[in-house]
Design a protein around this motif. Structure first.
Motif, PDB file in Angstrom:
ATOM      1  N   UNK A 109       0.837  -1.203   0.000  1.00  0.00           N
ATOM      2  CA  UNK A 109       0.000   0.000   0.000  1.00  0.00           C
ATOM      3  C   UNK A 109       0.866   1.244   0.000  1.00  0.00           C
ATOM      4  N   UNK A 110       0.371   2.270  -0.670  1.00  0.00           N
ATOM      5  CA  UNK A 110       1.044   3.566  -0.662  1.00  0.00           C
ATOM      6  C   UNK A 110       0.497   4.365   0.512  1.00  0.00           C
ATOM      7  N   UNK A 111       1.318   4.626   1.558  1.00  0.00           N
ATOM      8  CA  UNK A 111       0.809   5.355   2.730  1.00  0.00           C
ATOM      9  C   UNK A 111       0.310   6.741   2.350  1.00  0.00           C
TER      10      UNK A 111
ATOM     11  N   UNK B  36       0.989  12.555  -0.653  1.00  0.00           N
ATOM     12  CA  UNK B  36       1.022  14.007  -0.737  1.00  0.00           C
ATOM     13  C   UNK B  36       2.342  14.542  -1.272  1.00  0.00           C
ATOM     14  N   UNK B  37       3.350  13.696  -1.438  1.00  0.00           N
ATOM     15  CA  UNK B  37       4.649  14.157  -1.898  1.00  0.00           C
ATOM     16  C   UNK B  37       4.557  14.778  -3.283  1.00  0.00           C
TER      17      UNK B  37
ATOM     18  N   UNK C 189      14.381   7.021  -3.769  1.00  0.00           N
ATOM     19  CA  UNK C 189      12.970   7.161  -4.116  1.00  0.00           C
ATOM     20  C   UNK C 189      12.202   7.760  -2.953  1.00  0.00           C
ATOM     21  N   UNK C 190      11.417   8.788  -3.238  1.00  0.00           N
ATOM     22  CA  UNK C 190      10.580   9.393  -2.201  1.00  0.00           C
ATOM     23  C   UNK C 190       9.254   8.649  -2.056  1.00  0.00           C
ATOM     24  N   UNK C 191       8.919   7.811  -3.019  1.00  0.00           N
ATOM     25  CA  UNK C 191       7.655   7.081  -3.004  1.00  0.00           C
ATOM     26  C   UNK C 191       7.933   5.630  -2.622  1.00  0.00           C
ATOM     27  N   UNK C 192       7.376   5.198  -1.503  1.00  0.00           N
ATOM     28  CA  UNK C 192       7.574   3.840  -1.017  1.00  0.00           C
ATOM     29  C   UNK C 192       6.228   3.169  -0.801  1.00  0.00           C
ATOM     30  N   UNK C 193       6.134   1.931  -1.230  1.00  0.00           N
ATOM     31  CA  UNK C 193       4.990   1.091  -0.888  1.00  0.00           C
ATOM     32  C   UNK C 193       5.350   0.303   0.369  1.00  0.00           C
ATOM     33  N   UNK C 194       4.366   0.139   1.248  1.00  0.00           N
ATOM     34  CA  UNK C 194       4.611  -0.559   2.501  1.00  0.00           C
ATOM     35  C   UNK C 194       3.609  -1.689   2.682  1.00  0.00           C
ATOM     36  N   UNK C 195       4.071  -2.712   3.381  1.00  0.00           N
ATOM     37  CA  UNK C 195       3.202  -3.825   3.766  1.00  0.00           C
ATOM     38  C   UNK C 195       2.747  -3.581   5.193  1.00  0.00           C
TER      39      UNK C 195
END
Length: 701
Positions: free
Chosen positions: A513-515, A520-521, A554-560
């Protein structure tokens, strides 16, 4: 029907309808030591019988008399000989509910409500067994003092009666279902049983009705009036539900419940729907049916009390906070995709995260995508194959020639739109080495995106040597891109297609999921003045990517949300298949190192971290770092021969490595050992660093 039962493991038990005698003896149940007159389970090999209800007893129960631990059903006492029940103090040698921690025992008759083993029908079938009851549809008992024997209320309307015994029942009381399911106690069904001054676990009051609904696993009791409340209050805007306050707010006792509208705990005076028995907070009576949110690209999300009926996958996580969503309670969901969110997150996230959709049918009928669905191509030729419409030839804005639909692919081909290995079907140019896969063809020319408030425009520069920098993955690329005219945001379509609220990646077992704070970045809140937010280094709370163990790129991270796993955009968009000149076979992205030896990269001959992703050919036992297998510029198409007025020969985009004899740049004089523009004429030694090429070319014009 044949079953295996824990109390008789040697042989299966067979269900029979009725047993009166067995070898001229009274048949005794091995579970409760009572006589068997009705349906039972029996063993054909042994003298072993169980009442049907004894055979179906739960293996674990909770009781108020022993709150500290659950009680487990045993076939025999764990002690030698007979045991003594800690409630009635009688000794037995049959089924027992036992707590091994406290040495506490209950025989099964004391474990359940009185009458439990006798009840298996509706109220009128066991409330008055002596005589049949007669239905009276029209007879009224005004001012006669006649009371219903079940609810203890005055008789009115249709009723059942026994003229011999002066016994009366309301029709609705006589036809109470023997078993119900309520949101007040969703874990188990509630059974209708005779009441023995039981306290209701909902209203906390002792009721003297003749019957009560009981959970025989948890000893949860619900009075009939609480199970079927009358309709006296309607609150929902569209009248789908009819709610009433269950208790007077000035005199009620504290009630703990879970709100079916928002899924959070409550401890006040709740409201219940008299039609479907939903229980909600008072403030949740005004939950909007539809909302629109800036954190989701579709125009509206819809509230539902029953996610199981609306959402494809029951195991979901909130698209805003990324925590798990309980499918037993109300949520907001998107009817157009797989998005789901907690009610409180949808209503309260940010100052302007959500707002109620205006009651305007025309506005609701136009989706965000419809407003900007300008296609990126024009159909030149199409055919119909049955009901299917096949577009054979198109004119795409990114290329000067028409593109033809193709279904034969070379392993080395890359899509000129996203620079990933191409997949069938795709469109190709008959005159040039130009290819676009179907997903890139279908991208709209203009797009309103949930992560950016300004309209994005699909762009392509036909100059073969013009490169771009993606502000999402921080990599140079060539191909299709979405750009913002207000703030200059530039996104490679490869990243654009991957930026979703959630997605399933082959490198991890759980959805990613993208927090919300990462969403908002890419937003531009300065109206185009100064440096936009995405141009700054946002290093707060940036995790390490589990694919490459890098945090800064990378400023965009997907998290579990299930485990400690994060994935940056660079790894999230890695192609599954790659080619390298050192191996004749394709290399596949691998997430687990199954080899026992010390791993190393065949290309650079340096050790690999076995915990990080790599590319591998099983046939050749070939392992490589992703950057070694793909190269330094994996999303730049080399070659791209182009002519310029100030140079007599065509020029091509090349990468100079240590394998080449270094040549001096015609602009700065330094050796070219990276990306460069080089003359294709073997007799001409012209070469320029790529980063100096644009400046050099403009000076020569």
């Amino acid at each position: 029907m044949e079953v295996e039962h824990f109390s008789h493991p040697d042989h299966p038990l067979i269900l029979i309808n009725q047993v009166l005698e067995y070898s001229c003896e009274l048949v005794i149940c091995s579970g409760c030591e009572g006589p068997i007159w009705g349906p039972c389970y029996s063993c054909t090999s042994c003298y072993f019988f169980l009442h049907k209800k004894c055979a179906e007893l739960p293996r674990e129960i909770k009781r108020r008399i022993h709150r500290r631990h659950p009680l487990h059903l045993l076939a025999k006492s764990p002690y030698k000989g007979k045991y003594s029940c800690d409630r009635c103090y009688k000794t037995f040698n049959s089924f027992v509910y036992h707590c091994s921690f406290c040495k506490f025992d209950l025989d099964i008759k004391c474990a359940f409500q009185p009458g439990f083993f006798d009840v298996d029908s509706q109220a009128h079938q066991f409330a008055h067994k002596d005589h049949p009851l007669i239905l009276n549809e029209e007879k009224e008992y005004h001012d006669e003092g006649v009371m219903c024997s079940v609810c203890k209320e005055p008789m009115s309307g249709p009723s059942y009666s026994c003229t011999s015994c002066n016994f009366f029942l309301h029709k609705k009381c006589a036809e109470l279902p023997p078993e119900i399911k309520r949101h007040l106690h969703p874990e188990h069904h509630l059974r209708l049983l005779p009441n023995h001054d039981k306290m209701c676990d909902f209203c906390n009051e002792t009721c003297y009705e003749s019957f009560v609904y009981c959970c025989f696993v948890c000893e949860f009791n619900l009075h009939i009036k609480c199970a079927f409340p009358p309709c006296v209050y309607a609150a929902d805007q569209d009248q789908r539900h009819r709610f009433r306050r269950l208790l007077n707010p000035l005199s009620f006792k504290s009630i703990s419940f879970t709100c079916n509208a928002c899924g959070t705990e409550g401890d006040d005076s709740p409201f219940m729907c008299t039609m479907c028995h939903l229980v909600v907070h008072e403030e949740c009576l005004s939950v909007p049916l539809t909302l629109k949110t800036a954190l989701h690209h579709h125009p509206q999300i819809i509230h539902t009390f029953h996610p199981q009926q609306c959402i494809k996958s029951i195991k979901k996580h909130c698209g805003i906070c990324c925590r798990e969503v309980d499918s037993k309670y109300g949520v907001y969901y998107c009817p157009d995709c797989d998005f789901v969110a907690h009610v409180n997150c949808s209503r309260e996230y940010g100052d302007s995260a959500t707002e109620i959709v205006e009651e305007n049918e025309e506005e609701q009928s136009v989706t965000v995508d419809d407003q900007f669905m300008e296609p990126s191509f024009r159909v030149v030729r199409e055919i119909k194959h049955g009901e299917e419409r096949i577009i054979e030839e198109i004119e795409h804005f990114s290329h000067q020639h028409n593109l033809i639909l193709t279904d034969k692919v070379d392993d080395d081909l890359k899509c000129d739109g996203c620079m990933l290995p191409i997949s069938t079907p795709f469109y190709s140019c008959a005159s040039c080495n130009f290819f676009l896969d179907k997903t890139c063809i279908e991208l709209p020319r203009r797009k309103k995106w949930q992560y950016h408030e300004n309209q994005l425009i699909l762009s392509y520069n036909r100059g073969a040597h013009h490169l771009y920098y993606c502000h999402v993955c921080n990599q140079d690329f060539r191909g299709l891109r979405y750009t913002c005219d207000v703030c200059g945001l530039c996104i490679d379509v490869r990243c654009f297609k991957s930026l979703e609220d959630s997605f399933k990646h082959g490198g991890h077992e759980h959805p990613l999921y993208l927090p919300a704070d990462r969403k908002n970045i890419l937003r531009c809140n300065n109206g185009g003045r100064g440096r936009p937010p995405w141009a700054t280094d946002i290093r707060e709370n940036i995790p390490h990517c589990s694919g490459c163990c890098v945090s800064e790129e990378s400023k965009v991270f997907f998290k579990c949300v299930v485990c400690d796993f994060s994935l940056g955009m660079k790894c999230a968009t890695l192609p599954y298949k790659a080619r390298h000149e050192y191996d004749d076979h394709p290399l596949f992205l691998t997430y687990i190192n199954a080899n026992d030896y010390q791993p190393s990269c065949i290309i650079c001959e340096e050790d690999r971290d076995p915990k990080l992703w790599f590319y591998r050919c099983e046939e050749c036992d070939f392992d490589a770092h992703p950057e070694c297998a793909l190269g330094k510029y994996p999303y730049i198409k080399l070659g791209g021969v182009q002519t310029y007025p100030k140079h007599p020969h065509p020029l091509a985009l090349v990468i100079k490595t240590e394998d080449y004899r270094p040549q001096a740049c015609d602009s700065c004089g330094e050796p070219c050992d990276d990306l460069a523009v080089e003359c294709t004429d073997p007799n001409c030694s012209f070469i320029v660093h790529w980063e100096r090429w644009e400046c050099w070319n403009s000076l020569r014009r």
